[in-house]
Structures are given as structure tokens and as C-alpha cells.
Design a protein around this motif. Structure first.
Motif, mmCIF file in Angstrom:
data_model
loop_
_atom_site.group_PDB
_atom_site.id
_atom_site.type_symbol
_atom_site.label_atom_id
_atom_site.label_comp_id
_atom_site.label_asym_id
_atom_site.label_seq_id
_atom_site.Cartn_x
_atom_site.Cartn_y
_atom_site.Cartn_z
ATOM 1 N N PHE A 164 0.860 -1.176 0.000
ATOM 2 C CA PHE A 164 0.000 0.000 0.000
ATOM 3 C C PHE A 164 0.904 1.236 0.000
ATOM 4 N N ALA A 165 0.790 2.063 -1.021
ATOM 5 C CA ALA A 165 1.509 3.334 -1.093
ATOM 6 C C ALA A 165 2.983 3.205 -0.716
ATOM 7 N N PRO A 166 3.733 2.350 -1.398
ATOM 8 C CA PRO A 166 5.134 2.136 -1.004
ATOM 9 C C PRO A 166 6.047 3.282 -1.423
ATOM 10 N N ILE A 167 7.119 3.483 -0.665
ATOM 11 C CA ILE A 167 8.218 4.347 -1.093
ATOM 12 C C ILE A 167 9.052 3.517 -2.053
ATOM 13 N N VAL A 168 8.933 3.759 -3.339
ATOM 14 C CA VAL A 168 9.533 2.839 -4.316
ATOM 15 C C VAL A 168 10.989 3.170 -4.634
ATOM 16 N N GLN A 169 11.391 4.431 -4.410
ATOM 17 C CA GLN A 169 12.778 4.808 -4.679
ATOM 18 C C GLN A 169 13.300 5.666 -3.516
ATOM 19 N N ALA B 242 16.808 -2.763 -11.391
ATOM 20 C CA ALA B 242 17.772 -2.361 -12.413
ATOM 21 C C ALA B 242 19.037 -3.196 -12.344
ATOM 22 N N ASP B 243 19.382 -3.632 -11.138
ATOM 23 C CA ASP B 243 20.598 -4.430 -10.947
ATOM 24 C C ASP B 243 20.364 -5.925 -11.145
ATOM 25 N N GLY B 244 19.147 -6.318 -11.532
ATOM 26 C CA GLY B 244 18.902 -7.707 -11.897
ATOM 27 C C GLY B 244 18.016 -8.504 -10.965
ATOM 28 N N ALA B 245 17.589 -7.930 -9.836
ATOM 29 C CA ALA B 245 16.696 -8.665 -8.936
ATOM 30 C C ALA B 245 15.323 -8.822 -9.585
ATOM 31 N N ARG B 246 14.670 -9.953 -9.317
ATOM 32 C CA ARG B 246 13.381 -10.232 -9.931
ATOM 33 C C ARG B 246 12.427 -10.860 -8.914
ATOM 34 N N PHE B 247 11.125 -10.658 -9.160
ATOM 35 C CA PHE B 247 10.080 -11.315 -8.385
ATOM 36 C C PHE B 247 8.949 -11.630 -9.346
ATOM 37 N N LYS B 248 8.165 -12.659 -9.020
ATOM 38 C CA LYS B 248 7.228 -13.146 -10.047
ATOM 39 C C LYS B 248 6.114 -12.167 -10.356
ATOM 40 N N ASP B 249 5.600 -11.442 -9.359
ATOM 41 C CA ASP B 249 4.617 -10.389 -9.619
ATOM 42 C C ASP B 249 4.361 -9.584 -8.354
ATOM 43 N N PHE B 250 3.947 -8.328 -8.539
ATOM 44 C CA PHE B 250 3.641 -7.424 -7.433
ATOM 45 C C PHE B 250 2.231 -6.868 -7.581
ATOM 46 N N LEU B 251 1.626 -6.570 -6.426
ATOM 47 C CA LEU B 251 0.364 -5.834 -6.369
ATOM 48 C C LEU B 251 0.599 -4.578 -5.548
ATOM 49 N N VAL B 252 0.235 -3.414 -6.098
ATOM 50 C CA VAL B 252 0.383 -2.147 -5.385
ATOM 51 C C VAL B 252 -0.917 -1.361 -5.475
ATOM 52 N N ASP B 253 -1.388 -0.879 -4.334
ATOM 53 C CA ASP B 253 -2.520 0.045 -4.293
ATOM 54 C C ASP B 253 -2.028 1.397 -3.809
ATOM 55 N N GLN B 254 -2.451 2.442 -4.498
ATOM 56 C CA GLN B 254 -2.013 3.800 -4.192
ATOM 57 C C GLN B 254 -3.201 4.759 -4.281
ATOM 58 N N GLY B 255 -3.397 5.568 -3.238
ATOM 59 C CA GLY B 255 -4.452 6.565 -3.253
ATOM 60 C C GLY B 255 -4.071 7.772 -4.089
ATOM 61 N N SER B 256 -5.003 8.259 -4.904
ATOM 62 C CA SER B 256 -4.708 9.411 -5.756
ATOM 63 C C SER B 256 -4.641 10.713 -4.974
ATOM 64 N N SER B 257 -5.242 10.751 -3.769
ATOM 65 C CA SER B 257 -5.231 11.953 -2.940
ATOM 66 C C SER B 257 -4.219 11.860 -1.798
ATOM 67 N N ASP B 258 -3.252 11.004 -1.950
ATOM 68 C CA ASP B 258 -2.190 10.840 -0.959
ATOM 69 C C ASP B 258 -1.284 12.073 -0.987
ATOM 70 N N ASN B 259 -1.107 12.723 0.162
ATOM 71 C CA ASN B 259 -0.285 13.931 0.226
ATOM 72 C C ASN B 259 1.174 13.678 -0.126
ATOM 73 N N LEU C 172 2.221 11.518 -2.479
ATOM 74 C CA LEU C 172 2.289 10.828 -3.773
ATOM 75 C C LEU C 172 3.384 11.385 -4.675
ATOM 76 N N GLN C 173 3.407 12.688 -4.869
ATOM 77 C CA GLN C 173 4.291 13.280 -5.868
ATOM 78 C C GLN C 173 5.750 13.318 -5.438
ATOM 79 N N ASP C 174 6.004 13.565 -4.166
ATOM 80 C CA ASP C 174 7.379 13.782 -3.723
ATOM 81 C C ASP C 174 8.020 12.553 -3.082
ATOM 82 N N GLY C 175 7.221 11.742 -2.375
ATOM 83 C CA GLY C 175 7.811 10.659 -1.610
ATOM 84 C C GLY C 175 7.586 9.274 -2.164
#
Length: 276
Positions: free
Chosen positions: A170-175, A207-224, A226-229
Motif C-alpha cells: 500500500f503506497a510504497p516508497i519505491v525509490q 535495475a541491478d537484476g533482482a526479480r520477483f514473479k509479480d507485485f500488487l500495489v494500491d495507491q491513493g490518488s489523494s495521498d499527500n 504521492l508526488q514527492d515521496g
């Protein structure tokens, strides 16, 4: 292991427990929901990692996961987010670092290296304890989390694809290596060399080659945040380039809170259960 509390819920048991951790060098508290199916033998286990400022208590009290966990017969384990205590170094005025903000890394820099070993705690010590004390089938494990915990879940899954059969967030910090609310923490925990940060950054791991079979991510569009974090599109781009299947659901009008998480919690547990 000390039992702090137990309550019957949805035919199972919601417990809170405490133990002295060898990895974090302090007492650690965690929660475990054991579904009624566990009375007949070991069941799958889902690890839930919480976000900044949280502890085990947030999802335990607000996550509304027990009905779905009981329906699908899965154990839910919720660790704390950091070491805690008077002897643990902290920045009390900084909610993005220290207590409640372990970022699921093993710190290498002083004075944090002794206690802030949340990666090893979550991937080694706590699983050993849970496997010894609870009726879990360790051949069927999934991991998920929220925000900082979503970051932790995805990076841990990428580094342990043979252990975990499912991963969602849910709403992960991806980078976290470039996000404003996580980059300073990585520098304090891991040092100024940004190469060391890549091991705890989902997009960099892919990018460095790690892999996983599949991911599920849910993200709120009104998350404060969202854009920066959070910036889920960066994970979407990384997965698309690497051929890693990703379902990214943008949820209109939802924010970063447990009102959002609890709304889609049952969907995530069902998604995990299908893979476990």
C-alpha cells in the motif's frame, strides 16, 4: 517470549508478544493473528511491515485484516518498525529518522549500527522465533506493507524470491534513495556512498537484476506524499523495463491513512492467499 495480551477474534487469536532481540539489542514487540484453521495444523504466514511513525499496533488496531485472514486461513505477523529504548540512539524531533523509522535496513554507521538492524530482524530473527512458537508453514510465506513498510516488503521480496511466494504494498516508497523523506535516513544509517543504498531501493534492485514473479500495489490518488515521496510510476517503469508483472491500482480520492489501507486490505489478503 513474553505474551503481552491475547484476544479471541473471528474464531482465532490476536496476540501481542515481546522478546529480547539479538539483532536490535533491545526488547521488541510484535503482533500475531492466528486463524482458527491453525488448530488443525500449520497454515501460511503473511508478514506485514508498517510505515513511518508506526509500530505493530497501527495495523493490529486499524488494519481490519482479521476477518479476511480467518476466511483464508493465514497467520498475520506485524513487527515493530524500529528498535526502541533509552539506550537506542534517536532523533526525537525527527519523525523521518530513528524511533519508528528503521527503514528495514541494517545500519552500518555509528552510533546506529548496534541497534538499527531491522532487515536482519525481519528476515532472520523474527521468522525463526515465529516458526518455533506458532503453527506456520514456512514453505508458504508472503510479505506486504505500507509506505516505508511497502518499501521494506518489496525490497525483501526482491532479495528473497525463493522464500516469498507473494508480495504486495500500500503506497510504497519505491525509490527511497532519491525521495526527500528517506534519503537523509539512508545516509545516516548506511553512509554517504550511494552505492550502498541500492540494496534497499526497489527500483535500483530491479535495475541491478533482482526479480520477483509479480507485485500488487494500491495507491491513493489523494495521498499527500504521492508526488514527492512515493512516486509509484518509478516502480511501474522499472518493472516494465525488466518484464516484472505489476498490478498498480490508483484508487481515486483515497489518502495515505488506514482508512485507505483497511478498505483494500481484504483484496490484498485474498491476492496473497491465492498464491500461498
Amino acid at each position: 517470549m513474553e505474551t503481552v495480551s491475547t484476544n479471541k477474534s473471528h474464531g482465532g487469536v490476536q496476540g501481542v508478544y515481546r522478546h529480547d532481540s539479538r539483532e536490535t539489542n533491545c526488547p521488541m514487540t510484535f503482533s500475531v493473528f492466528t486463524p482458527p484453521q491453525a488448530e488443525r495444523g500449520p497454515v501460511p504466514v503473511l508478514w506485514y511491515l508498517s510505515g513511518l511513525t508506526c509500530s505493530h499496533a497501527n495495523v493490529t488496531e486499524k488494519g481490519e485484516f482479521r476477518a479476511a485472514a480467518a476466511e483464508h486461513g493465514v497467520v498475520i505477523v506485524a513487527p515493530d518498525t524500529s528498535p526502541r529504548g533509552a539506550d537506542v540512539p534517536d532523533e526525537p524531533d525527527n519523525w523521518q529518522f530513528g524511533s519508528g523509522a528503521g527503514f528495514y535496513v541494517d545500519a552500518t554507521q555509528e552510533p546506529y549500527a548496534k541497534n538499527y538492524r531491522m532487515y536482519s530482524y525481519v528476515t532472520k530473527e523474527l521468522p525463526e522465533l515465529v516458526a518455533a512458537q506458532f503453527p506456520v508453514d514456512t514453505s508458504r510465506q508472503g510479505i506486504f506493507g505500507h509506505s516505508m513498510g511497502g518499501h521494506g516488503a518489496i525490497t525483501i521480496a526482491l532479495k528473497h524470491p525463493d522464500r516469498f511466494k507473494s508480495c504486495s504494498a500500500f503506497a510504497p516508497i519505491v525509490q527511497p534513495s532519491t525521495a526527500g523523506w528517506s534519503k537523509p535516513a539512508l545516509e545516516k544509517y548506511l553512509g554517504a556512498d550511494e552505492k550502498a543504498w541500492r540494496a534497499y531501493d526497489a527500483t535500483m534492485l530491479i535495475a541491478d537484476g533482482a526479480r520477483f514473479k509479480d507485485f500488487l500495489v494500491d495507491q491513493g490518488s489523494s495521498d499527500n506524499f504521492l508526488q514527492d515521496g512515493l512516486r509509484p510510476w518509478l516502480l511501474e517503469e522499472a518493472c516494465a523495463k525488466a518484464g516484472v508483472p505489476l498490478v498498480l491500482n490508483m484508487r481515486d480520492g483515497y489518502d495515505h491513512s488506514y482508512y485507505f489501507i483497511s478498505t483494500f486490505m481484504a483484496d490484498h489478503i485474498a491476492w496473497h492467499a491465492a498464491r500461498l
